[in-house]
Design a protein around this motif. Structure first.
Motif, PDB file in Angstrom:
ATOM      1  N   PHE A   1      28.590-102.502 -53.467  1.00 42.39           N
ATOM      2  CA  PHE A   1      29.946-101.976 -53.356  1.00 42.39           C
ATOM      3  C   PHE A   1      30.141-100.759 -54.262  1.00 42.39           C
ATOM      4  CE2 PHE A   1      34.586-102.480 -54.440  1.00 42.39           C
ATOM      5  CZ  PHE A   1      35.069-102.092 -53.201  1.00 42.39           C
ATOM      6  N   THR A   2      29.697-100.864 -55.503  1.00 44.25           N
ATOM      7  CA  THR A   2      29.868 -99.726 -56.415  1.00 44.25           C
ATOM      8  C   THR A   2      28.908 -98.592 -56.082  1.00 44.25           C
ATOM      9  OG1 THR A   2      28.386-100.744 -58.036  1.00 44.25           O
ATOM     10  CG2 THR A   2      30.739-101.105 -58.327  1.00 44.25           C
ATOM     11  N   SER A   3      27.799 -98.906 -55.432  1.00 43.19           N
ATOM     12  CA  SER A   3      26.825 -97.871 -55.086  1.00 43.19           C
ATOM     13  C   SER A   3      27.195 -97.080 -53.835  1.00 43.19           C
ATOM     14  CB  SER A   3      25.437 -98.497 -54.902  1.00 43.19           C
ATOM     15  OG  SER A   3      24.994 -99.042 -56.120  1.00 43.19           O
ATOM     16  N   THR A   4      28.292 -97.420 -53.190  1.00 39.21           N
ATOM     17  CA  THR A   4      28.681 -96.662 -52.003  1.00 39.21           C
ATOM     18  C   THR A   4      29.412 -95.372 -52.352  1.00 39.21           C
ATOM     19  OG1 THR A   4      30.721 -97.925 -51.780  1.00 39.21           O
ATOM     20  CG2 THR A   4      28.837 -98.670 -50.507  1.00 39.21           C
ATOM     21  N   THR A   5      30.144 -95.341 -53.448  1.00 39.04           N
ATOM     22  CA  THR A   5      30.954 -94.161 -53.759  1.00 39.04           C
ATOM     23  C   THR A   5      30.571 -93.465 -55.061  1.00 39.04           C
ATOM     24  OG1 THR A   5      32.587 -95.591 -54.792  1.00 39.04           O
ATOM     25  CG2 THR A   5      32.976 -94.975 -52.504  1.00 39.04           C
ATOM     26  N   VAL A   6      30.208 -94.220 -56.069  1.00 36.33           N
ATOM     27  CA  VAL A   6      29.997 -93.633 -57.396  1.00 36.33           C
ATOM     28  C   VAL A   6      28.837 -92.639 -57.437  1.00 36.33           C
ATOM     29  CG1 VAL A   6      29.546 -94.148 -59.829  1.00 36.33           C
ATOM     30  CG2 VAL A   6      31.082 -95.603 -58.519  1.00 36.33           C
ATOM     31  N   PRO A   7      27.670 -92.911 -56.831  1.00 35.06           N
ATOM     32  CA  PRO A   7      26.590 -91.921 -56.909  1.00 35.06           C
ATOM     33  C   PRO A   7      26.962 -90.563 -56.292  1.00 35.06           C
ATOM     34  CG  PRO A   7      25.694 -94.027 -56.274  1.00 35.06           C
ATOM     35  CD  PRO A   7      27.181 -94.168 -56.238  1.00 35.06           C
ATOM     36  N   LYS A   8      27.691 -90.562 -55.184  1.00 30.76           N
ATOM     37  CA  LYS A   8      28.110 -89.299 -54.578  1.00 30.76           C
ATOM     38  C   LYS A   8      29.074 -88.554 -55.495  1.00 30.76           C
ATOM     39  CE  LYS A   8      28.657 -86.226 -51.336  1.00 30.76           C
ATOM     40  NZ  LYS A   8      27.671 -85.172 -51.196  1.00 30.76           N
ATOM     41  N   MET A   9      29.973 -89.298 -56.137  1.00 32.90           N
ATOM     42  CA  MET A   9      30.905 -88.670 -57.064  1.00 32.90           C
ATOM     43  C   MET A   9      30.158 -88.058 -58.253  1.00 32.90           C
ATOM     44  SD  MET A   9      34.078 -90.307 -59.177  1.00 32.90           S
ATOM     45  CE  MET A   9      32.985 -91.277 -60.179  1.00 32.90           C
ATOM     46  N   LEU A  10      29.181 -88.786 -58.784  1.00 28.65           N
ATOM     47  CA  LEU A  10      28.414 -88.269 -59.915  1.00 28.65           C
ATOM     48  C   LEU A  10      27.569 -87.065 -59.502  1.00 28.65           C
ATOM     49  CD1 LEU A  10      27.271 -91.613 -61.569  1.00 28.65           C
ATOM     50  CD2 LEU A  10      29.062 -90.062 -62.346  1.00 28.65           C
ATOM     51  N   ALA A  11      27.000 -87.110 -58.303  1.00 34.17           N
ATOM     52  CA  ALA A  11      26.211 -85.974 -57.813  1.00 34.17           C
ATOM     53  C   ALA A  11      27.093 -84.744 -57.638  1.00 34.17           C
ATOM     54  CB  ALA A  11      25.534 -86.339 -56.497  1.00 34.17           C
ATOM     55  N   ASN A  12      28.309 -84.931 -57.175  1.00 31.65           N
ATOM     56  CA  ASN A  12      29.227 -83.803 -57.025  1.00 31.65           C
ATOM     57  C   ASN A  12      29.626 -83.241 -58.385  1.00 31.65           C
ATOM     58  OD1 ASN A  12      29.147 -83.958 -54.281  1.00 31.65           O
ATOM     59  ND2 ASN A  12      31.128 -84.945 -54.058  1.00 31.65           N
ATOM     60  N   HIS A  13      29.751 -84.098 -59.394  1.00 25.86           N
ATOM     61  CA  HIS A  13      30.060 -83.616 -60.741  1.00 25.86           C
ATOM     62  C   HIS A  13      28.927 -82.738 -61.266  1.00 25.86           C
ATOM     63  CE1 HIS A  13      33.780 -85.532 -61.414  1.00 25.86           C
ATOM     64  NE2 HIS A  13      33.629 -85.826 -62.691  1.00 25.86           N
ATOM     65  N   VAL A  14      27.698 -83.162 -61.043  1.00 27.84           N
ATOM     66  CA  VAL A  14      26.546 -82.431 -61.571  1.00 27.84           C
ATOM     67  C   VAL A  14      26.303 -81.139 -60.802  1.00 27.84           C
ATOM     68  CG1 VAL A  14      24.041 -82.539 -61.868  1.00 27.84           C
ATOM     69  CG2 VAL A  14      25.449 -84.476 -62.511  1.00 27.84           C
ATOM     70  N   SER A  15      26.345 -81.216 -59.472  1.00 29.57           N
ATOM     71  CA  SER A  15      25.995 -80.051 -58.659  1.00 29.57           C
ATOM     72  C   SER A  15      27.126 -79.037 -58.541  1.00 29.57           C
ATOM     73  CB  SER A  15      25.579 -80.495 -57.261  1.00 29.57           C
ATOM     74  OG  SER A  15      26.697 -81.003 -56.553  1.00 29.57           O
ATOM     75  N   GLY A  16      28.355 -79.468 -58.750  1.00 33.82           N
ATOM     76  CA  GLY A  16      29.479 -78.568 -58.592  1.00 33.82           C
ATOM     77  C   GLY A  16      29.944 -78.441 -57.151  1.00 33.82           C
ATOM     78  N   ARG A  17      29.242 -79.095 -56.235  1.00 38.20           N
ATOM     79  CA  ARG A  17      29.659 -79.097 -54.826  1.00 38.20           C
ATOM     80  C   ARG A  17      30.880 -79.967 -54.675  1.00 38.20           C
ATOM     81  NH1 ARG A  17      27.375 -80.831 -49.997  1.00 38.20           N
ATOM     82  NH2 ARG A  17      28.234 -79.199 -48.736  1.00 38.20           N
ATOM     83  N   ARG A  18      31.761 -79.593 -53.790  1.00 35.97           N
ATOM     84  CA  ARG A  18      32.998 -80.346 -53.652  1.00 35.97           C
ATOM     85  C   ARG A  18      33.174 -80.912 -52.261  1.00 35.97           C
ATOM     86  NH1 ARG A  18      37.960 -78.282 -56.565  1.00 35.97           N
ATOM     87  NH2 ARG A  18      37.412 -79.490 -58.369  1.00 35.97           N
ATOM     88  N   GLY A  19      32.149 -80.890 -51.442  1.00 33.25           N
ATOM     89  CA  GLY A  19      32.325 -81.337 -50.073  1.00 33.25           C
ATOM     90  C   GLY A  19      31.443 -82.511 -49.696  1.00 33.25           C
ATOM     91  N   ILE A  20      31.846 -83.180 -48.620  1.00 34.65           N
ATOM     92  CA  ILE A  20      31.043 -84.245 -48.033  1.00 34.65           C
ATOM     93  C   ILE A  20      31.153 -84.083 -46.516  1.00 34.65           C
ATOM     94  CG2 ILE A  20      32.957 -85.896 -48.158  1.00 34.65           C
ATOM     95  CD1 ILE A  20      30.869 -88.116 -48.521  1.00 34.65           C
ATOM     96  N   PRO A  21      30.023 -84.077 -45.815  1.00 32.23           N
ATOM     97  CA  PRO A  21      30.078 -83.933 -44.352  1.00 32.23           C
ATOM     98  C   PRO A  21      30.808 -85.112 -43.710  1.00 32.23           C
ATOM     99  CG  PRO A  21      27.830 -83.699 -45.165  1.00 32.23           C
ATOM    100  CD  PRO A  21      28.667 -84.122 -46.319  1.00 32.23           C
TER     101      PRO A  21
END
Length: 131
Positions: A73-93
């Protein structure tokens, strides 16, 4: 001839929590530490139940399953949020968003329906951890 707008949007944009780089670093550290504590805590529960033969009862079986579902459950959203923090990308397809929503709802439903099933296995002693 009439002009038609043929613009297509292929992703959702996240607004984020803050634009300030220092606050973003602080938020990254906070969310990463909470994610690691949640994952490691649930893994320890699964490991303890799996290795100790005294804990091989239906109640602990359901507890181990709940710990596994919590990890998912926690692995569905948190990794994408952390990746967006690191990469600076703000989008999701769109496909990524739909996939994330599907698994979030799926694991959330499993997570919320687990405690009633525990009580059906141990109706007289549902409050204690042994059946």
């Amino acid at each position: 001839m009439e002009d038609v707008n043929l613009t297509r949007v292929s992703e959702f944009l996240f607004l984020g929590f803050s634009e300030d780089p220092q606050q973003q670093q602080l938020l990254f550290v906070i969310f990463m530490s909470m994610y690691l504590v949640t994952g490691l805590g649930n893994l320890l529960i699964i490991l303890a139940i799996g290795t100790d033969a005294r804990l091989h009862t239906p109640m602990y079986f359901f507890l181990a399953n709940l710990a596994f579902v919590d990890i998912c459950f926690t692995s569905t959203t948190v990794p994408k949020m952390l990746a967006n923090h690191v990469s600076g990308r703000r989008g999701i397809p769109y496909a990524g968003c739909l996939t994330q929503m599907f698994f979030f709802i799926w694991f959330g439903g499993i997570d919320s329906s687990s405690p009633p099933s525990w009580a059906s296995w141990c109706p007289t002693r549902a409050s204690s951890l042994r059946c």
